[in-house]
Design a protein around this motif. Structure first.
Motif, PDB file in Angstrom:
ATOM      1  N   LEU A   1       1.201  -1.196  -0.241  1.00 39.77           N
ATOM      2  CA  LEU A   1       0.028   0.126  -0.141  1.00 39.77           C
ATOM      3  C   LEU A   1       1.223   1.233   0.012  1.00 39.77           C
ATOM      4  O   LEU A   1       1.937   1.336   0.580  1.00 39.77           O
ATOM      5  CB  LEU A   1      -1.313   0.286   0.908  1.00 39.77           C
ATOM      6  CG  LEU A   1      -2.114  -1.599   1.410  1.00 39.77           C
ATOM      7  CD1 LEU A   1      -2.807  -0.443   2.677  1.00 39.77           C
ATOM      8  CD2 LEU A   1      -2.765  -1.566   0.343  1.00 39.77           C
ATOM      9  N   TRP A   2       0.203   2.086  -0.117  1.00 39.53           N
ATOM     10  CA  TRP A   2       0.679   3.881  -0.482  1.00 39.53           C
ATOM     11  C   TRP A   2       1.001   3.839   0.871  1.00 39.53           C
ATOM     12  O   TRP A   2       1.932   4.657   1.417  1.00 39.53           O
ATOM     13  CB  TRP A   2       0.368   4.564  -1.618  1.00 39.53           C
ATOM     14  CG  TRP A   2       1.085   5.796  -1.509  1.00 39.53           C
ATOM     15  CD1 TRP A   2       0.649   6.899  -0.306  1.00 39.53           C
ATOM     16  CD2 TRP A   2       2.581   6.441  -1.918  1.00 39.53           C
ATOM     17  NE1 TRP A   2       1.672   7.814  -0.674  1.00 39.53           N
ATOM     18  CE2 TRP A   2       2.543   7.623  -1.649  1.00 39.53           C
ATOM     19  CE3 TRP A   2       3.095   5.710  -3.081  1.00 39.53           C
ATOM     20  CZ2 TRP A   2       3.512   8.407  -2.481  1.00 39.53           C
ATOM     21  CZ3 TRP A   2       3.882   6.635  -3.244  1.00 39.53           C
ATOM     22  CH2 TRP A   2       4.188   7.796  -2.919  1.00 39.53           C
ATOM     23  N   SER A   3       0.346   4.080   1.311  1.00 42.18           N
ATOM     24  CA  SER A   3      -0.306   4.367   2.497  1.00 42.18           C
ATOM     25  C   SER A   3      -0.838   3.623   3.458  1.00 42.18           C
ATOM     26  O   SER A   3      -1.833   3.317   2.883  1.00 42.18           O
ATOM     27  CB  SER A   3      -0.163   5.854   2.682  1.00 42.18           C
ATOM     28  OG  SER A   3      -0.530   6.516   4.183  1.00 42.18           O
ATOM     29  N   LEU A   4      -0.889   3.784   5.267  1.00 41.77           N
ATOM     30  CA  LEU A   4      -2.015   3.402   5.492  1.00 41.77           C
ATOM     31  C   LEU A   4      -2.981   4.156   5.946  1.00 41.77           C
ATOM     32  O   LEU A   4      -3.990   3.901   5.855  1.00 41.77           O
ATOM     33  CB  LEU A   4      -1.379   2.521   6.697  1.00 41.77           C
ATOM     34  CG  LEU A   4      -0.953   0.842   6.784  1.00 41.77           C
ATOM     35  CD1 LEU A   4       0.015   0.687   8.063  1.00 41.77           C
ATOM     36  CD2 LEU A   4      -1.595   0.261   6.234  1.00 41.77           C
ATOM     37  N   SER A   5      -3.057   5.172   5.802  1.00 41.03           N
ATOM     38  CA  SER A   5      -3.628   6.059   6.460  1.00 41.03           C
ATOM     39  C   SER A   5      -3.759   7.533   5.926  1.00 41.03           C
ATOM     40  O   SER A   5      -2.474   8.014   5.304  1.00 41.03           O
ATOM     41  CB  SER A   5      -3.238   6.769   8.110  1.00 41.03           C
ATOM     42  OG  SER A   5      -4.233   7.825   8.481  1.00 41.03           O
ATOM     43  N   ASP A   6      -5.203   7.812   5.655  1.00 37.52           N
ATOM     44  CA  ASP A   6      -5.071   8.948   5.127  1.00 37.52           C
ATOM     45  C   ASP A   6      -4.497  10.604   5.184  1.00 37.52           C
ATOM     46  O   ASP A   6      -3.887  11.272   4.896  1.00 37.52           O
ATOM     47  CB  ASP A   6      -6.906   9.680   4.716  1.00 37.52           C
ATOM     48  CG  ASP A   6      -7.257   8.761   4.136  1.00 37.52           C
ATOM     49  OD1 ASP A   6      -7.037   7.992   3.568  1.00 37.52           O
ATOM     50  OD2 ASP A   6      -8.862   8.694   4.517  1.00 37.52           O
ATOM     51  N   LEU A   7      -4.424  10.028   6.933  1.00 41.10           N
ATOM     52  CA  LEU A   7      -2.619  11.477   7.616  1.00 41.10           C
ATOM     53  C   LEU A   7      -1.279  11.355   6.747  1.00 41.10           C
ATOM     54  O   LEU A   7      -1.550  12.481   7.126  1.00 41.10           O
ATOM     55  CB  LEU A   7      -2.918  11.049   9.271  1.00 41.10           C
ATOM     56  CG  LEU A   7      -2.239  11.846  10.090  1.00 41.10           C
ATOM     57  CD1 LEU A   7      -3.165  13.227   9.492  1.00 41.10           C
ATOM     58  CD2 LEU A   7      -2.258  11.335  12.066  1.00 41.10           C
ATOM     59  N   TRP A   8      -1.641  10.180   6.827  1.00 46.55           N
ATOM     60  CA  TRP A   8       0.015  10.327   5.620  1.00 46.55           C
ATOM     61  C   TRP A   8      -0.300   9.892   4.625  1.00 46.55           C
ATOM     62  O   TRP A   8       1.616  10.296   3.891  1.00 46.55           O
ATOM     63  CB  TRP A   8       1.167   9.153   6.303  1.00 46.55           C
ATOM     64  CG  TRP A   8       0.950   8.330   8.034  1.00 46.55           C
ATOM     65  CD1 TRP A   8       1.596  10.131   8.608  1.00 46.55           C
ATOM     66  CD2 TRP A   8       0.461   7.971   9.097  1.00 46.55           C
ATOM     67  NE1 TRP A   8       1.429   9.727   9.817  1.00 46.55           N
ATOM     68  CE2 TRP A   8       0.417   8.861   9.807  1.00 46.55           C
ATOM     69  CE3 TRP A   8      -0.282   7.340   9.072  1.00 46.55           C
ATOM     70  CZ2 TRP A   8       0.361   8.438  11.487  1.00 46.55           C
ATOM     71  CZ3 TRP A   8      -0.605   6.669  10.349  1.00 46.55           C
ATOM     72  CH2 TRP A   8       0.188   6.712  11.334  1.00 46.55           C
ATOM     73  N   SER A   9      -0.949   9.398   4.017  1.00 47.93           N
ATOM     74  CA  SER A   9      -1.437   9.684   2.431  1.00 47.93           C
ATOM     75  C   SER A   9      -0.652  11.263   1.694  1.00 47.93           C
ATOM     76  O   SER A   9      -1.115  12.148   2.175  1.00 47.93           O
ATOM     77  CB  SER A   9      -2.434   9.681   1.716  1.00 47.93           C
ATOM     78  OG  SER A   9      -2.129   9.286   0.606  1.00 47.93           O
TER      79      SER A   9
ATOM     80  N   PHE B   1      -9.664  14.584  -5.725  1.00 47.36           N
ATOM     81  CA  PHE B   1      -9.173  12.941  -4.969  1.00 47.36           C
ATOM     82  C   PHE B   1      -8.419  13.239  -3.377  1.00 47.36           C
ATOM     83  O   PHE B   1      -7.162  13.941  -3.423  1.00 47.36           O
ATOM     84  CB  PHE B   1      -8.699  12.120  -6.248  1.00 47.36           C
ATOM     85  CG  PHE B   1      -9.548  12.425  -7.563  1.00 47.36           C
ATOM     86  CD1 PHE B   1     -10.827  11.622  -7.342  1.00 47.36           C
ATOM     87  CD2 PHE B   1      -9.148  12.535  -8.766  1.00 47.36           C
ATOM     88  CE1 PHE B   1     -11.233  11.344  -8.892  1.00 47.36           C
ATOM     89  CE2 PHE B   1      -9.966  13.327  -9.796  1.00 47.36           C
ATOM     90  CZ  PHE B   1     -11.252  11.849  -9.989  1.00 47.36           C
ATOM     91  N   GLY B   2      -8.793  11.911  -3.131  1.00 46.94           N
ATOM     92  CA  GLY B   2      -7.853  11.753  -1.976  1.00 46.94           C
ATOM     93  C   GLY B   2      -8.578  10.713  -1.129  1.00 46.94           C
ATOM     94  O   GLY B   2      -9.664   9.748  -1.713  1.00 46.94           O
ATOM     95  N   ASP B   3      -7.699  10.688   0.427  1.00 42.57           N
ATOM     96  CA  ASP B   3      -8.858   9.813   1.441  1.00 42.57           C
ATOM     97  C   ASP B   3      -8.889   8.495   0.384  1.00 42.57           C
ATOM     98  O   ASP B   3      -9.258   7.451   0.578  1.00 42.57           O
ATOM     99  CB  ASP B   3     -10.378  10.250   1.288  1.00 42.57           C
ATOM    100  CG  ASP B   3     -10.419  11.135   2.390  1.00 42.57           C
ATOM    101  OD1 ASP B   3      -9.255  11.595   2.231  1.00 42.57           O
ATOM    102  OD2 ASP B   3     -11.468  11.547   3.132  1.00 42.57           O
ATOM    103  N   GLY B   4      -7.029   8.142   0.156  1.00 45.24           N
ATOM    104  CA  GLY B   4      -6.788   7.044  -1.176  1.00 45.24           C
ATOM    105  C   GLY B   4      -6.918   5.960  -0.181  1.00 45.24           C
ATOM    106  O   GLY B   4      -6.447   4.571  -0.614  1.00 45.24           O
ATOM    107  N   ALA B   5      -6.517   5.660   1.724  1.00 44.77           N
ATOM    108  CA  ALA B   5      -5.384   4.638   1.975  1.00 44.77           C
ATOM    109  C   ALA B   5      -6.912   3.842   2.883  1.00 44.77           C
ATOM    110  O   ALA B   5      -8.181   4.421   2.418  1.00 44.77           O
ATOM    111  CB  ALA B   5      -4.846   5.341   3.990  1.00 44.77           C
TER     112      ALA B   5
END
Length: 119
Positions: free
Chosen positions: A70-78, A91-95
């Motif tokens: 995964l690119w990131s686990l959390s939207d906080l760090w994405s 676009f966002g919130d991909g985690a």
């Protein structure tokens, strides 16, 4: 098409890695202060979950897939682009976890797929 290509690579003896997986959703058009906005967001999270699960299913069912990262686990760090690229905030919130570390539907969908549980 992803599954077909993974199988095509397998036939050619090529290993595949799912790397930097991130399924972003459209967020710029939502007003999350309204029930309508929250409903649309929840629907998009369900679509995101289906896509994550589908990718995990492909990875699971094809022996030539050697990694799922995964690119990131959390939207906080994405890398949603807030600081560096504000134009990408359409676009966002991909985690698979939200900004508070809570699991999103995508997390549960992937977990169910890994456990072999029903749809």
């Amino acid at each position: 098409n992803i599954d077909k290509n993974v199988k095509r690579y397998a036939a050619a003896g090529i290993s595949v890695e799912f790397s930097e997986v991130e399924v972003k959703i459209r967020v710029s058009d939502l007003d999350l202060a309204t029930s309508h906005g929250k409903k649309i967001y929840a629907d998009r999270l369900q679509t995101q979950a289906k896509l994550y699960r589908g990718l995990m299913k492909i990875a699971k069912e094809n022996e030539n897939v050697s990694a799922f990262i995964l690119w990131s686990l959390s939207d906080l760090w994405s890398t949603g682009g807030v600081m560096t690229y504000p134009e990408y905030m359409v676009f966002g919130d991909g985690a698979i976890f939200d900004t508070y570390g809570r699991p999103k539907p995508a997390y549960y969908a992937m977990l169910e797929e890994l456990k072999g549980e029903g749809r």
